[in-house]
Structures are given as structure tokens and as C-alpha cells.
Enzyme design. Sequence first.
Site, PDB file in Angstrom:
ATOM      1  N   ILE A  31       5.569  -7.290 -12.026  1.00 26.96           N
ATOM      2  CA  ILE A  31       6.860  -7.535 -12.714  1.00 26.96           C
ATOM      3  C   ILE A  31       7.762  -8.276 -11.936  1.00 26.96           C
ATOM      4  O   ILE A  31       8.644  -9.510 -12.255  1.00 26.96           O
ATOM      5  CB  ILE A  31       7.339  -6.246 -13.118  1.00 26.96           C
ATOM      6  CG1 ILE A  31       6.261  -5.303 -14.135  1.00 26.96           C
ATOM      7  CG2 ILE A  31       8.617  -6.235 -13.777  1.00 26.96           C
ATOM      8  CD1 ILE A  31       6.748  -4.062 -14.377  1.00 26.96           C
ATOM      9  N   GLY A  32       7.860  -8.159 -10.504  1.00 28.24           N
ATOM     10  CA  GLY A  32       8.762  -8.660  -9.772  1.00 28.24           C
ATOM     11  C   GLY A  32       8.658 -10.206  -9.827  1.00 28.24           C
ATOM     12  O   GLY A  32      10.012 -10.791  -9.701  1.00 28.24           O
ATOM     13  N   ARG A  62      -1.847 -12.711 -11.611  1.00 31.00           N
ATOM     14  CA  ARG A  62      -0.576 -12.680 -12.422  1.00 31.00           C
ATOM     15  C   ARG A  62       0.653 -12.741 -11.611  1.00 31.00           C
ATOM     16  O   ARG A  62       1.590 -13.105 -12.126  1.00 31.00           O
ATOM     17  CB  ARG A  62      -0.619 -11.254 -12.883  1.00 31.00           C
ATOM     18  CG  ARG A  62      -0.591 -10.497 -11.690  1.00 31.00           C
ATOM     19  CD  ARG A  62      -1.091  -8.678 -12.448  1.00 31.00           C
ATOM     20  NE  ARG A  62      -0.997  -7.956 -11.262  1.00 31.00           N
ATOM     21  CZ  ARG A  62      -1.785  -7.612 -10.296  1.00 31.00           C
ATOM     22  NH1 ARG A  62      -2.916  -8.542 -10.512  1.00 31.00           N
ATOM     23  NH2 ARG A  62      -1.792  -6.666  -9.382  1.00 31.00           N
ATOM     24  N   ASP A 120       5.477  -0.132  -7.905  1.00 30.13           N
ATOM     25  CA  ASP A 120       4.135   0.208  -8.116  1.00 30.13           C
ATOM     26  C   ASP A 120       3.844   1.675  -7.807  1.00 30.13           C
ATOM     27  O   ASP A 120       2.802   2.212  -7.563  1.00 30.13           O
ATOM     28  CB  ASP A 120       3.204  -0.569  -7.621  1.00 30.13           C
ATOM     29  CG  ASP A 120       3.156  -0.439  -6.292  1.00 30.13           C
ATOM     30  OD1 ASP A 120       4.236   0.025  -5.571  1.00 30.13           O
ATOM     31  OD2 ASP A 120       1.806  -0.995  -5.285  1.00 30.13           O
ATOM     32  N   CYS A 176     -15.542  23.054  -6.443  1.00 31.12           N
ATOM     33  CA  CYS A 176     -16.871  23.482  -6.735  1.00 31.12           C
ATOM     34  C   CYS A 176     -17.331  22.512  -7.903  1.00 31.12           C
ATOM     35  O   CYS A 176     -18.788  22.014  -7.500  1.00 31.12           O
ATOM     36  CB  CYS A 176     -16.832  24.769  -7.326  1.00 31.12           C
ATOM     37  SG  CYS A 176     -16.561  26.096  -6.071  1.00 31.12           S
TER      38      CYS A 176
END
Lengths: 611, 637
Positions: A31-32, A62, A120, A176
Amino acid sequence: MGRDRFARQSLGSLYEHIKQARVLMVGAGGIGCELVKNLVLTGFGDIHVVDLDTIDLSNLNRQFLFRHEHIKMPKSIVARESVLKFNPTVHIEAYHANIKDTRFNIDWFRSFNLVFNALDNLDARRHVNRMCLAADVPLIESGTTGFNGQVQVIKKGQTECYDCNMKETPKSFPVCTIRSTPSQPIHCIVWAKSYLFTEVFGISEEDSPELDNSEDSENREEINKLRQEAKALKRIRESLGSSEFPRMVFNKVFKEDVYRLRGMEDMWKSREAPEPLDYDTISGLTTKIEPTISHNDQVVWSLEENFFVFCNSIQRLSSRLEALKSNHSGDTPVLSFDKDDEDALDFVASSANLRSQIFGIDTRSKFDIKQMAGNIIPAIATTNAMTAGLCVLQAFKVMRNSLDKARMIFLAKSTERVITSEPLRLPNPDCAVCSVTQSRLIVDTSRATLNDLVHDLLRLELGYGDEFSVNNNLGPIYDPDLEDNLAKSFNDLGIVDTSFLTVIDEDDVEPRVNLVFSVANKSIPETSKPIALPEKLDIARKPKQRSQPFPLQLGNGTNDTNGGRKRRASEASFDTEPIKKRGRLDISHPQNPDDVIVLDDTEGGTIVIDD
Amino acid sequence: MNSSDAPAASSPAEANHRATVAHDMTSNTAQEQQLPGQHITADEIALYDRQIRLWGVKAQEQIRTANILLVSIKALASEVAKNLVLAGIGSLTIVDPEHVTEDDLGAQFFVTEDDVGKNRAEAAAPRIRKLNPRVAVHTHNIPLTTQPPSFFSSYQLVIACDLPFATLCAIDAAARLAGTPFYAGGAHGMYGFVFADLGAAHDFVIERDRPNVATRVGTREGPTRTIVHVASKKDGDKVKEVVTKRETYCALLLANAAPLPEAWRRNRRKLRTVTPLLTCLRALWEFEKVTTGPAGVENGLGMGAINPSAPTPTTATTTTSTAAAADPANPTTQQPAFHLSGRHPSPLSPPDLQLFTRLATTKHSELLLPAETLRSAFLRSFLQNLDAELAPVTAFLGGQLAQEAINVLGHREQPIQNLLCFDGEESVGMVVQLSPFVGEDGAGGAVAGSIDVGMDGMGAGGTGKDVGMGFGIGPGMGAGAGPVGMGTGIPGLAMDMAGGGPAAPMAGGMDVGMQNVGADMGGVDMHNMPVSGVGGMGMDMNMGAGMGVGTGIPGMAAGDPDMQTAVQNMDPTGVEGMNAGFGAGPMGAGAGAGVDALGLAPGMENAASAVGEVASATGMEGQSVETGAEVLPNPGT
């Protein structure tokens, strides 16, 4: 005419404010990168960018301010250089640093008109949220995952803050299930990563802070047996480096331990019993396997291929550990799992698949296993671009002082819309972070003791009774049963500039709302008290009837084909089913910055944390 | 072959750079070798990791081989280019005849001060290439409308941004004829739109949890969407349903005339939520049209930005594209003043405001929207924002458009159907379905107007087999039913062979007021396929388009290939004739323009001669030009 013509045309008088604005952007990742581009082009005059991360290959699909030659360089610095070319008239300051660093104190936050979160991880988001509340600076919070994104405006006293509703905690599994009765691929992956890998190459289970092996009456016997298994494996570890090592590990965990499990007949009444594997039987079948098989991460490997990769990767890891030992004095070196470490991933992928084979569970490709083992969140340029665009559009509203027109926005596509939005909500009166009294606390941390705070300030000056506690971010440092720390200084307690302390009044009658101090360290002359309030405090009492959680306000259009908010909301509620507290493995690794946590807030809009 | 590529490279150095890039692409690391059973390399999987996790390797394979044409590159298209190149498409070809201006620096991050005055596409290209050396980035400033349809068919997607409506329609028509999906986008300050025309049938796959009631093939999910395939897939212990849906799209021109969906029209509350931005966009496009008058000038290809406030076009340089193409060494001669005939209202001109307000009021009521949702404050704000570029808005729209493109290439996710209106002030992103297709009851959708049933004089008589709904476009935009003939073509001639509802002759109406120029839509007809046996509307949409450019420049007219098939089914004897094209009407009467019909159907052999024959047959000053002359190089090379 010129560069700012359109901004003037569209924004009118707001543009002058934008030119003068001093803004902070925390995070220069997915986004930055998009956000800082928008800020620079729109003409924000003074932009400060903080990010502690460096650039990685998987960012490049991106984070368009970074290229191949920038790999391993600091994101904030490279982002600044790239984006200055878009508009040389703005001033940008880049900090390759952790936003939690003490130099980024309340006064520093207060110097901004607006803060953007492009983070993030939950921890940093919460920190910035608190700092912005304390400094009374509006915050634009955002997050994305896959096709979904979200933008939220936070303003102290006027809107919900980031912590006004619960965030989903990372998934965890009962020990478990992981060690004895796996039924899904993820169980085997967690076993391979958090048990087998750490036992063979890392810090053993007993020492790992992540593992809570506490027992209860039901599982005591099983837990004891598991402990013995782990000890036996530790003894095998002493043979690390020998040519017999893969065989010993293999037969221990995929044969002997499985035989033992099979012997517990009660366990297999309602489940299919596991089928042990034998090293010598399989090793005869692996002659035709291409050594490059481990590069083929898209296909699901056969049993023989998994066997081959297991043996091969265990040797690779062993030699690395041996090499480390030979140039190392002192503590025994260990390896820790990293999803981007091919050897470690090969080991985990093949081990997980071998275990899946034993328990009749579907095996997975290395590519898929990497995603589950590394908690990888899908991330794409387009979602980040849209989200970052919406962040700036919301910032316009904040800067125009028309918070009433700001919206909480979700990227959620349906046949009738591509975004949904809702009005900002009022603060949650029960929020432990924002519905509190906030104050700065001026402290000479070298001189002041906890007692100065508890006795002199809280009891004498502010009138607190006996029943209250003082908490830092880790938990209580003082309560009526915890008086050991009273004589210690703030420094000794690790309380420094920018630390937060929360005072929780536990009085039976009319308790006060929580009091949150943000610590400001100042050296105070010996003649004065080492601790002081900057101004008089008026602390409200808690309302008698605790109000109900906020009603959900879902967007009204979900005539969707791909799954919009409503569906995600219902899915989210499945994820938040009550979880038992004890005996769980936590698969998240908060110390690893690459690990990403997905959060679902109460109304189901996913906030995500892009790396 | 690559002569038209040459003008793009402004210097030999740049051409070299491209060669270097190509070299880099083939000689990377050892891991660059393709792994068995897949085309994508391990390096690519590592680079595209975070997105492959979202849409899968298969979709990435389709993305990486896609050639995309981007027409005009301003702020919105820059965002689109960035997102597509990052995603790893095969190639991006950018066409833009304009130069970088000072204003462009505001929101266009691929150009800098030093680029002012350079060709916009060429200025942006080197920086776009740097984003991802694996993607081939080409530039062209060839007039688009002189390109044969094969030019468009070599792309998997055509995206046109920030262009006049008529230009968008022309590109849409050409893309449709070539069978290439088309997107349009536009930004106006705080406002913007994205439009999709993905052709007569776009199939996409969605995966979802299996519902209690099994999904049935053939189910219609509204007037445009049908379920065509259903499969199931095991995902751990869950069973997922893999559903293939098919959407049918219409051309921009038709969308602009279509009413709101019937379900909306019947719901007053719904109508109140419709953004007035839709009205304003239609009014703006109408404004462009009505301001195109005798003063308008031919622009050679209908390309280029609208000059927001200067209604006076510059000299009518009739640089024909033929001449331009003959001089590839000098790209500047290829750049006539690209002022389109239409213009946008100036917020400072009272007559403009008056006209725009009147148009908006008309469009608003045509859409049956309540008068109170069109406020003067909104009109003012819209006009104030006209033609401005604002980074956060173009980022949003560009993200949306690119994601649509990626999904379309991968045949995943529901695409928008068909117009997205984005209002950054109100944080509204509304998708409006504007389509002439109607629901199963077969009613509605008609727009008042004349019944245009007409065939070009060249058509031979109809056999009357097929009764269909004609949706002709004439001066009044009409829709009507009429008995329509089945044509029998004469082989070798470009014919107007309207198999169903024939195209209306085009002069005037769709000639967007540009005298010799522009986008002419031949018309649309929807066959009522006899096989259905009932009065349901067929899914087949045919369109003819004619584009005439300049004097003596060949235009194009063609029918949707689907239509050929439809006709073939009904009358095999007409095949050859049908191939010769459909829907060209004479236009621009009196202006001396000839419309030449070019057959566009696959397998068309004698297009050129057909062109000539039609031209002479209609007695116009048509001049045929070899269609091969300006074929652009395959963008993949």
C-alpha cells in the site's frame, strides 16, 4: 497551467492546505508505494516515510517503486528516491527504522497533520493507533488481502479507533492434533515446521517459547509420551552429519513413532490408523527420481519424490549446520525455519507430505505448503492501488474538517458495486485503548520509581484507592499482590520515553475509566519530584451498565457473485469459534517480519497486512 | 513489417535498449529454463508468487502471453499500464498521437518535465519497461481507424482511456469486429468511469462452496448472464463448485442509449440510489456530439483529447493517414491537430452551462431517474472537475480497470456489466447495467424513435425466413420490430447482408456530427433464432460498423462474425456473400466521402476488390487502398 493545474481545479482551496501539510506514512510496502505516489502527485508538501524493511523479490509484482536492482535495499529510502522523480517540488524524508523506536515519540507524532498506516502487522498498527490517539492526530488506517481492501479513518474522541473491536488472533492447534491425530494438511505442515524442524535443527521443543505443553488430566499420559519421543529424537540429533542421519530420523518419526501411535487402539476406533513408512523399502524405489524435483514446486510429489527430497534436504541442512558449528564458538548454533530458505522449505514440505501419506491425508505441492507454513497472504498491485487511492480521498475529507463525509470503505465487488462503505462509527465506550483518559506523564526515568507513581501520584494526588493495577504492554507491573517492583526505577523496569502505562481502577464502587499515560522522559532537577503531570486530570467514572457491543452495520448491497462482505462475515464467524486455552501450538511467528497475520474484525471486513 | 514501429523509437539508442531487453529476457539465470509440463519459469513463479497465490498458475499463463493495446496514455492509462506490466502480461502496445504537456505532470508518473513536447507514449514507454523487463512495451502513433480489423485481432484486449465518446465507440466497434474484448475508461477529477464490452459471449469461472441446491446449466441470471457449465472440485474436506458463466455485452454506443435494467426501473427506491454521475456522463457525451457542427473538423481518426475550453478547432489539415504512413521516418507529419470535433463545456461559459444543464436534465429523465437526485451542486462539481486528473482517483480507476483486464484474460471472476461510475467525493463505485437486452419476457427495452428497417441498396431481396427485432440506429435512435429478410449475397461484393434486422443506413445519426469522419455504427439486430421456437430474444447480437476516414481513405464496415455463423446456419448458400461484410451504409452524403466496405469475416479473400466495387457502385469518390499496407507488426514480436 502546469503541474498543479488539475489539483487546483478539482480541490480548490483544499489544495493550499495540502501543499502545507506535513504527513507521516508508516510502511512503504504494497500500500505504501502506491500511497506515497498519490501523496507526491497530489502535492502534499512534506511527507515522512518510515519502514524498517528491505526489498525482496516477491515484492516486485506490486511495489512498483522497487526494481530488481533494489533487492535488499531499504524500502523507505528507495521509495523516496523513486517517487521524488514524480514531483520534485515536494519534500520527502525517509527513515529506515522501526516506528516503535523511541525517537518517534508523542511530540514527533504531534508534529503531523495526518498519519497514514500502510502496515503489515498488528503490533505496529496498534502502536501507531495509540500514538495517534495520544498525540490527537487523525489516522488513516488501511489493509488489503487478495482482492479485498479496507480503509478506516480514526480520530480521537470522534470515531472508533483501531482497537475498538476485537481482532482475530492467529489460528492455533491443540498439541495432540498436531502430534498424534492430524486430519488436515495444515496439521502435518505445522508438525513439520514447528516440531520436526525445530527438534532436528533448531531450538528443541522444551526451550521454545512458542510451545505451551501444559497438560491437563485428559492428555497427561499422551503429553508425557510425546515428551519422551522428543527426547529420543534429540539423541538422534547427536548423529547429525553422519551418513546414517537421514535414515535414523526417517525411521524414528515415520516408522517407530507411528507404530507407537498405532498401538493406542482407542485412538483409531473412529479414525483410520496411520500406516508407518520404512526407509529401506522406499529407498529402493527412488533411483529414477530427477535430482531437480525439488525445484518443481507446482506439482504434488509422489511418495518416492517426497522421500528423495526429505533425504536430500536433511543432508543440505545438516552440512549447513556442521559448517556453522566449525566457525562458531560458544552456544551451539541452530537453524530457524524461514519460508524463503529453500533447504528448510524442502525439508518441511517433504516431511509434511510423508506424514500426510501416513495418515491418509491429501499431500500438497511445495508451493501450497510454503503458503501455509509461511502464512503468506496473496497480494496484488491493483488492490493496493485502489486502496491507496481511497486512503487519499478520505484524507481530503479529514483535511476539509468534514469527518461526517468520511466513510469506512471496503473493496468488495458485487454485480452492482465495486466498493461498499458505511459511516464512521462512534468510539466504543468499552474500548480499552481510546475510551480512556489519556495523559502525558513527565518522568525522570533514571530517578523515578514505580512507588513514586503508585503512591505519590495515583494515591495521593489523584485519589486512587487500594484496588488498582498499573500495566505496561506486557501485563501488570503493579497490583495489590504485586509489590516487588515498587522500589525499582522506571529505567530498571524498561519504561522509557514513548512507553505507555495503563492504570486500571478495580474499585468495587464507581471505578474510574482506564487511565493511559504516555511517558515523556525529561531530566528533572533533584529538588523537584521526579514525576509530574503536565496538567490537571479529571478522570471519569465508568458507566454503570456496560453497553452492548456495537451493532453490525453491514453495507446493504451484496447481490454478489464472488462473495462480498456478508459472506465473508459469516465465514469469519466460523473462524472465531471458542478456542481452548491450553496445550496449543501457535503457528504464528511474530518475531519474523515476513509472517503476516490476517485479522477479521467483528463485522467481517478483513484487514490485512500486506508485507 | 515493423516500419510502423519505427516512429515509436525516437532514437537509435532506444531501439537498442529494446534489443537489450529482449536479450535479458532470454538469458537470465539457470532457473529461467522452463520446467517440464509448464511454460512459466521458476523465476517467474518466484517473482509473481503473491499473485499466483490468488489467481493460480493457469491464469498467470494466460496473462503472460496476452498482448494488450492501450489507446491514449494519460493518468488513468498510466495506472493501467503500471498494473498490467507489474502483473506480467506478454506485451503492451501504447498508441497516443499527442505530446506531453505541463499539465500532464500533475498525475502522470511516467513522464517528467524533460518530456514536455515529446510524444506521450514514447516518453512514458522507457519507464514502463523498467517496471518489468519481461514485458515487451511497444509504442505506435499510427491512426487507428485506418487499421484493418486484423490489427485489433492480434490483441487479447483493447483498452482506451480519456478519449472522446465517438472515438471510444469507433475503437469499441473495431475491437468487437475483431472479436477482441474492449474496455474504456475516463477520469474527470473526482469522477470517472470504466466501461466493458467483452463481446457477445465472455465466459468466466467462479469457484464457490457448493450450495444446497445444485446449480443447473442453462440457468439465466438476468438478461445477460447464463450458466454454461458446472463442475465440482474437492478442496480438502470441502467440495467446491466450479461454475462457468457467460456474459453477453453490448457496444458502448448501444449502452449509451439503453435504459436502466427493468428491475431498477420498477423500483423507485433503487432509482433514487443511482448516481447522478451516470446522467452527467451521458450529458457530456451528448454535449460532445451537439457541439460538433459545421465548425467541427475532420481529425483524421477521431483520436485525441477533447480540448476542454477551446471550441475552435485548428486548421483542417487533411493529412490523410495514407500519406502519413508513407513517411514513417518523420513521425511528426503523422500528427495532424487531433482536435476532435466535439468539445466539453467550459465552467466559465454561461451558454455552455445552460446547454449542459439542459442535456443533463433530459438524460436524467430519459433514464427515468427522479428529478430530485440531479442537484445543481452536483452538476457544478462535475463541471468543475471536467478533464482534470487527480492521482487518487486515477489510481482507483486504473486499479479497477487493470484488475478487470487481468480477470478477463484469466477467465476468472465476474467482470463489470457494463458501466462503473466512480464518485470520489461520495465514495461510490456503482456498476450500472446498460444493455439493450431484455429479460425472458421479451418485452421492453425499446427506445422511442423511428423504425429503421432498411438495407443498403446493394442487398438482394430477403427470403423472409427470419423475423427479428431490429434495433437500428438512425437519427432518432430507434428500435422496432419488422419483418426482415434473409439476404443472399453476391460473391465478391461487399454487401449489406443484414441477416436479421438490418442495419439502418447511417448518415446523420451515428455520424456523431463529424462530417466525413467518425464512427458509424451500422446497426444492431438481435436474431430471434427460429430454433428456440418461442418469442424469446436470441442471444445473438450482431453489429455492423462503418468508419469512414477522410477523403478516399478506406473505411471499414463489417458484421460480427457471429452473425455470419447465424446466417450460415439458416442459409448455407449465402455464405460467401455474407463474408463480404454487413452493415455499411453510405454516409456523409454530400461531403464526397466514400464508405468502403471491407469484409471482416474470417476467410475473407477479396476485400480489396470489394472495396473498390462498392465505391464505384455507389458512385462515390471512394479510393481503395491495399489493406496490407498499414498492418502493424505483431505486438508479440
